[in-house]
Design a protein around this motif. Structure first.
Motif, PDB file in Angstrom:
ATOM      1  N   ALA A   1       0.844  -1.202   0.000  1.00 31.86           N
ATOM      2  CA  ALA A   1       0.000   0.000   0.000  1.00 31.86           C
ATOM      3  C   ALA A   1       0.878   1.250   0.000  1.00 31.86           C
ATOM      4  N   CYS A   2       1.955   1.221   0.762  1.00 35.73           N
ATOM      5  CA  CYS A   2       2.862   2.362   0.861  1.00 35.73           C
ATOM      6  C   CYS A   2       3.624   2.546  -0.449  1.00 35.73           C
ATOM      7  N   TYR A   3       4.069   1.448  -1.019  1.00 34.94           N
ATOM      8  CA  TYR A   3       4.742   1.475  -2.327  1.00 34.94           C
ATOM      9  C   TYR A   3       3.849   2.170  -3.349  1.00 34.94           C
ATOM     10  N   SER A   4       2.617   1.723  -3.406  1.00 34.95           N
ATOM     11  CA  SER A   4       1.654   2.242  -4.370  1.00 34.95           C
ATOM     12  C   SER A   4       1.343   3.717  -4.126  1.00 34.95           C
ATOM     13  N   GLU A   5       1.118   4.079  -2.868  1.00 37.36           N
ATOM     14  CA  GLU A   5       0.786   5.461  -2.509  1.00 37.36           C
ATOM     15  C   GLU A   5       1.939   6.413  -2.800  1.00 37.36           C
ATOM     16  N   CYS A   6       3.146   6.059  -2.385  1.00 36.36           N
ATOM     17  CA  CYS A   6       4.307   6.932  -2.589  1.00 36.36           C
ATOM     18  C   CYS A   6       4.601   7.131  -4.076  1.00 36.36           C
ATOM     19  N   LEU A   7       4.537   6.045  -4.819  1.00 39.08           N
ATOM     20  CA  LEU A   7       4.824   6.136  -6.249  1.00 39.08           C
ATOM     21  C   LEU A   7       3.766   6.970  -6.968  1.00 39.08           C
ATOM     22  N   SER A   8       2.500   6.698  -6.713  1.00 40.27           N
ATOM     23  CA  SER A   8       1.459   7.441  -7.417  1.00 40.27           C
ATOM     24  C   SER A   8       1.380   8.893  -6.957  1.00 40.27           C
ATOM     25  N   MET A   9       1.642   9.132  -5.678  1.00 39.12           N
ATOM     26  CA  MET A   9       1.649  10.504  -5.151  1.00 39.12           C
ATOM     27  C   MET A   9       2.792  11.303  -5.776  1.00 39.12           C
ATOM     28  N   ALA A  10       3.972  10.681  -5.877  1.00 35.63           N
ATOM     29  CA  ALA A  10       5.128  11.355  -6.475  1.00 35.63           C
ATOM     30  C   ALA A  10       4.883  11.638  -7.956  1.00 35.63           C
ATOM     31  N   MET A  11       4.404  10.636  -8.662  1.00 33.91           N
ATOM     32  CA  MET A  11       4.208  10.761 -10.104  1.00 33.91           C
ATOM     33  C   MET A  11       2.990  11.620 -10.463  1.00 33.91           C
ATOM     34  N   GLY A  12       2.043  11.705  -9.544  1.00 36.69           N
ATOM     35  CA  GLY A  12       0.851  12.512  -9.786  1.00 36.69           C
ATOM     36  C   GLY A  12       0.957  13.846  -9.094  1.00 36.69           C
ATOM     37  N   HIS A  13       0.560  13.865  -7.853  1.00 37.30           N
ATOM     38  CA  HIS A  13       0.489  15.083  -7.039  1.00 37.30           C
ATOM     39  C   HIS A  13       1.776  15.917  -7.059  1.00 37.30           C
ATOM     40  N   CYS A  14       2.908  15.299  -6.765  1.00 40.03           N
ATOM     41  CA  CYS A  14       4.159  16.053  -6.656  1.00 40.03           C
ATOM     42  C   CYS A  14       4.590  16.657  -7.994  1.00 40.03           C
ATOM     43  N   LEU A  15       4.542  15.854  -9.059  1.00 36.43           N
ATOM     44  CA  LEU A  15       4.930  16.366 -10.377  1.00 36.43           C
ATOM     45  C   LEU A  15       3.991  17.473 -10.839  1.00 36.43           C
ATOM     46  N   GLU A  16       2.707  17.324 -10.563  1.00 41.70           N
ATOM     47  CA  GLU A  16       1.731  18.338 -10.966  1.00 41.70           C
ATOM     48  C   GLU A  16       1.861  19.611 -10.139  1.00 41.70           C
ATOM     49  N   THR A  17       2.165  19.456  -8.849  1.00 43.03           N
ATOM     50  CA  THR A  17       2.277  20.602  -7.950  1.00 43.03           C
ATOM     51  C   THR A  17       3.573  21.371  -8.187  1.00 43.03           C
ATOM     52  N   GLY A  18       4.655  20.643  -8.417  1.00 42.57           N
ATOM     53  CA  GLY A  18       5.948  21.278  -8.656  1.00 42.57           C
ATOM     54  C   GLY A  18       6.492  21.983  -7.429  1.00 42.57           C
ATOM     55  N   GLY A  19       7.385  22.924  -7.646  1.00 45.27           N
ATOM     56  CA  GLY A  19       7.980  23.675  -6.545  1.00 45.27           C
ATOM     57  C   GLY A  19       8.699  22.759  -5.566  1.00 45.27           C
ATOM     58  N   LYS A  20       8.386  22.941  -4.272  1.00 42.13           N
ATOM     59  CA  LYS A  20       9.020  22.145  -3.206  1.00 42.13           C
ATOM     60  C   LYS A  20       8.778  20.648  -3.399  1.00 42.13           C
ATOM     61  N   HIS A  21       7.641  20.319  -4.018  1.00 43.46           N
ATOM     62  CA  HIS A  21       7.269  18.905  -4.212  1.00 43.46           C
ATOM     63  C   HIS A  21       8.175  18.172  -5.196  1.00 43.46           C
ATOM     64  N   THR A  22       8.878  18.924  -6.033  1.00 39.17           N
ATOM     65  CA  THR A  22       9.784  18.271  -6.986  1.00 39.17           C
ATOM     66  C   THR A  22      11.251  18.569  -6.682  1.00 39.17           C
ATOM     67  N   GLU A  23      11.510  19.127  -5.503  1.00 38.28           N
ATOM     68  CA  GLU A  23      12.914  19.308  -5.102  1.00 38.28           C
ATOM     69  C   GLU A  23      13.552  17.926  -4.994  1.00 38.28           C
ATOM     70  N   PRO A  24      14.787  17.776  -5.502  1.00 37.69           N
ATOM     71  CA  PRO A  24      15.452  16.468  -5.519  1.00 37.69           C
ATOM     72  C   PRO A  24      15.412  15.712  -4.195  1.00 37.69           C
ATOM     73  N   THR A  25      15.673  16.379  -3.073  1.00 31.77           N
ATOM     74  CA  THR A  25      15.715  15.672  -1.783  1.00 31.77           C
ATOM     75  C   THR A  25      14.379  15.014  -1.476  1.00 31.77           C
ATOM     76  N   HIS A  26      13.294  15.740  -1.665  1.00 27.14           N
ATOM     77  CA  HIS A  26      11.961  15.210  -1.387  1.00 27.14           C
ATOM     78  C   HIS A  26      11.596  14.113  -2.379  1.00 27.14           C
ATOM     79  N   PHE A  27      11.807  14.389  -3.649  1.00 26.28           N
ATOM     80  CA  PHE A  27      11.409  13.458  -4.696  1.00 26.28           C
ATOM     81  C   PHE A  27      12.182  12.139  -4.608  1.00 26.28           C
ATOM     82  N   LYS A  28      13.489  12.238  -4.345  1.00 19.32           N
ATOM     83  CA  LYS A  28      14.320  11.031  -4.196  1.00 19.32           C
ATOM     84  C   LYS A  28      13.884  10.223  -2.981  1.00 19.32           C
TER      85      LYS A  28
END
Length: 110
Positions: free
Chosen positions: A17-44
């Protein structure tokens, strides 16, 4: 299939569940939101979290004692990921699933 305790089965499910949530959240929410959400430290960190969760689930499903090591690391990364997602805000579903997975993995690592 090898005998798996109810606790381990639950942990496998938490990890997946965590694998799925983190991956989809990163690829969806974070990429779409940008800014702090796509900073390398957070994204990695989100990518690392997704991968260690998948690996821990895999090790438990294989039935190797090495799951203790992956689960210990998984718990640590999940806690860090939860903290970082909370810091950024608007990622509560990720925070919750990471914390739940961390608790479950800590029990499996013990």
């Amino acid at each position: 299939m090898h005998h798996m305790s109810p606790e381990m089965k639950a942990c496998v499910n938490e990890c997946l569940a965590c694998y799925s949530e983190c991956l989809s959240m990163a690829m969806g929410h974070c990429l779409e939101t940008g800014g702090k959400h796509t900073e390398p430290t957070h994204f990695k960190l989100m990518m690392a979290c997704a991968e260690i969760c998948r690996t821990s689930a895999h090790f438990m499903l294989i039935g190797t004692e090495h799951h203790r090591h992956t689960c210990r690391e998984c718990a640590e990364i999940c806690r860090q990921c939860a903290q970082d997602c909370e810091r950024l805000g608007d990622m509560q579903s990720c925070v919750d699933v990471c914390r739940k997975c961390a608790e479950s993995c800590e029990r499996m690592a013990a």
